[in-house]
Scaffold this motif. Structure first.
Motif, PDB file in Angstrom:
ATOM      1  N   GLN A  31       0.640  -1.206  -0.046  1.00  0.00           N
ATOM      2  CA  GLN A  31      -0.021  -0.020   0.059  1.00  0.00           C
ATOM      3  C   GLN A  31       0.905   1.110  -0.100  1.00  0.00           C
ATOM      4  N   GLN A  32       1.848   1.197   0.687  1.00  0.00           N
ATOM      5  CA  GLN A  32       2.723   2.231   0.808  1.00  0.00           C
ATOM      6  C   GLN A  32       3.504   2.597  -0.478  1.00  0.00           C
ATOM      7  N   LEU A  33       3.712   1.404  -1.418  1.00  0.00           N
ATOM      8  CA  LEU A  33       4.570   1.823  -2.694  1.00  0.00           C
ATOM      9  C   LEU A  33       3.415   1.847  -3.786  1.00  0.00           C
ATOM     10  N   GLN A  34       2.314   1.833  -3.352  1.00  0.00           N
ATOM     11  CA  GLN A  34       1.134   1.544  -4.501  1.00  0.00           C
ATOM     12  C   GLN A  34       1.416   2.977  -5.466  1.00  0.00           C
ATOM     13  N   ALA A  35       1.495   3.888  -4.692  1.00  0.00           N
ATOM     14  CA  ALA A  35       1.448   5.502  -5.275  1.00  0.00           C
ATOM     15  C   ALA A  35       3.055   5.828  -6.121  1.00  0.00           C
ATOM     16  N   TRP A  36       4.062   4.978  -5.915  1.00  0.00           N
ATOM     17  CA  TRP A  36       5.276   5.160  -6.449  1.00  0.00           C
ATOM     18  C   TRP A  36       5.664   4.379  -7.465  1.00  0.00           C
ATOM     19  N   TRP A  37       5.001   2.968  -7.556  1.00  0.00           N
ATOM     20  CA  TRP A  37       5.506   2.165  -8.817  1.00  0.00           C
ATOM     21  C   TRP A  37       4.933   2.859 -10.173  1.00  0.00           C
ATOM     22  N   GLY A  38       4.101   3.731 -10.135  1.00  0.00           N
ATOM     23  CA  GLY A  38       3.896   4.207 -11.616  1.00  0.00           C
ATOM     24  C   GLY A  38       4.865   5.212 -11.869  1.00  0.00           C
ATOM     25  N   LYS A  39       5.778   5.866 -10.888  1.00  0.00           N
ATOM     26  CA  LYS A  39       6.589   6.836 -11.145  1.00  0.00           C
ATOM     27  C   LYS A  39       8.116   6.051 -11.691  1.00  0.00           C
ATOM     28  N   LEU A  40       8.355   4.829 -11.604  1.00  0.00           N
ATOM     29  CA  LEU A  40       9.424   4.162 -11.943  1.00  0.00           C
ATOM     30  C   LEU A  40       9.423   3.801 -13.585  1.00  0.00           C
ATOM     31  N   TYR A  41      10.521   3.894 -14.148  1.00  0.00           N
ATOM     32  CA  TYR A  41      10.500   3.570 -15.611  1.00  0.00           C
ATOM     33  C   TYR A  41      11.969   3.049 -16.106  1.00  0.00           C
ATOM     34  N   GLY A  42      11.953   2.420 -17.109  1.00  0.00           N
ATOM     35  CA  GLY A  42      13.008   1.606 -17.616  1.00  0.00           C
ATOM     36  C   GLY A  42      12.683   0.168 -17.950  1.00  0.00           C
ATOM     37  N   SER A  58       2.892  -5.369  -9.661  1.00  0.00           N
ATOM     38  CA  SER A  58       2.263  -5.284 -10.978  1.00  0.00           C
ATOM     39  C   SER A  58       1.831  -3.797 -11.224  1.00  0.00           C
ATOM     40  N   GLY A  59       1.989  -2.712 -10.593  1.00  0.00           N
ATOM     41  CA  GLY A  59       1.706  -1.397 -10.775  1.00  0.00           C
ATOM     42  C   GLY A  59       2.740  -0.821 -11.339  1.00  0.00           C
ATOM     43  N   CYS A  60       3.876  -1.451 -11.632  1.00  0.00           N
ATOM     44  CA  CYS A  60       5.102  -0.676 -11.906  1.00  0.00           C
ATOM     45  C   CYS A  60       5.202  -0.947 -13.598  1.00  0.00           C
ATOM     46  N   PRO A  61       5.388   0.002 -14.256  1.00  0.00           N
ATOM     47  CA  PRO A  61       5.452  -0.135 -15.785  1.00  0.00           C
ATOM     48  C   PRO A  61       6.576  -0.913 -16.193  1.00  0.00           C
TER      49      PRO A  61
END
Length: 242
Positions: A31-42, A58-61
């Motif tokens: 839950q703490q990382l949910q808002a940050w996964w979308g900001k990671l890229y690569g 799964s929320g990480c692109p």
């Protein structure tokens, strides 16, 4: 001469289920990382350790996500944490979910992660907070041989010092899950007393330039004051002779 003291080997859990209230810890971390996964890229996300492998990303692109540990059921690569089988600057992001808490040499793991991370790469790490109810249980001899009290608990300030030495820019630092036995960790206490959270999470980025730039020293030009003084003195003596 007394023999050198050897640190007792810490047995890392193979799953969050091996830790009492481990599913609550994992859900709170996700839950703490949910808002940050979308900001990671690569292109490549490296999840080091069995606990990291079970965290939902799964929320990480980042599409290519690799689980690496010495042994475990949900691994893609079997490898040593201290000698990762990856090339220099080949990974865009790394997840260390309580990996340092069960490491004999956490500094070495951080240096190895820094080696494989690209410039401006992302580092996400979590750990248990010793300044919490969980940390109080570690001081009791009856609990020291049980999970998660056998782990090494580092304060958030200590983790930030390690990242500062490696020149990482901290993007977010949070403490959460004040009550470990509650599914939501005591929502009201976590809101008003986050410093007492049993877990801490840090999201940082690898920087290659100094975070606090210093002013460049420009050497001062040598002035020709002596020549001017000499010329004035000569003209002054000439006027007196006339």
């Amino acid at each position: 001469m007394q023999p050198a003291r050897t640190r007792k080997k810490i047995i890392a859990p193979a799953s969050w289920e091996d830790i009492p209230c481990g599913e609550y810890y994992r859900a709170a971390l996700e839950q703490q990382l949910q808002a940050w996964w979308g900001k990671l890229y690569g292109f490549h996300l490296l999840k080091i350790g069995n606990l990291s492998a079970e965290v939902d990303t799964s929320g990480c692109p980042i599409s290519h996500q690799v689980n690496v540990a010495e042994e475990g059921p949900a691994l893609h690569v079997q490898g040593d944490h201290y000698q990762l089988p990856f090339a220099h600057k080949s990974v865009d992001a790394c997840l260390l979910a309580h990996t340092l808490a069960y490491a004999e040499d956490p500094h070495r793991i951080l240096r190895e992660v820094d080696r494989v991370l690209i410039d401006d790469g992302w580092l996400v790490l979590s750990s248990f907070n010793p300044l919490s109810l969980l940390g109080m249980g570690k001081m009791m001899p009856f609990f020291r041989q049980r999970q998660p009290y056998v782990s090494r608990m580092f304060t958030q300030m200590r983790l930030l010092d390690w990242l500062g030495l490696l020149n990482y820019e901290v993007m977010v630092k949070n403490r959460f899950q004040v009550l470990p036995w509650c599914p939501k960790g005591g929502k009201m206490l976590s809101t008003h007393l986050p410093a007492l959270g049993c877990m801490t999470v840090i999201v940082a980025r690898k920087r290659t330039l100094p975070l606090t730039p210093t002013a460049k020293k420009v050497p001062a030009r040598r002035q020709t004051i002596q020549q001017a003084v000499g010329a004035s003195s000569k003209s002054y003596r000439k006027d007196r002779k006339e």
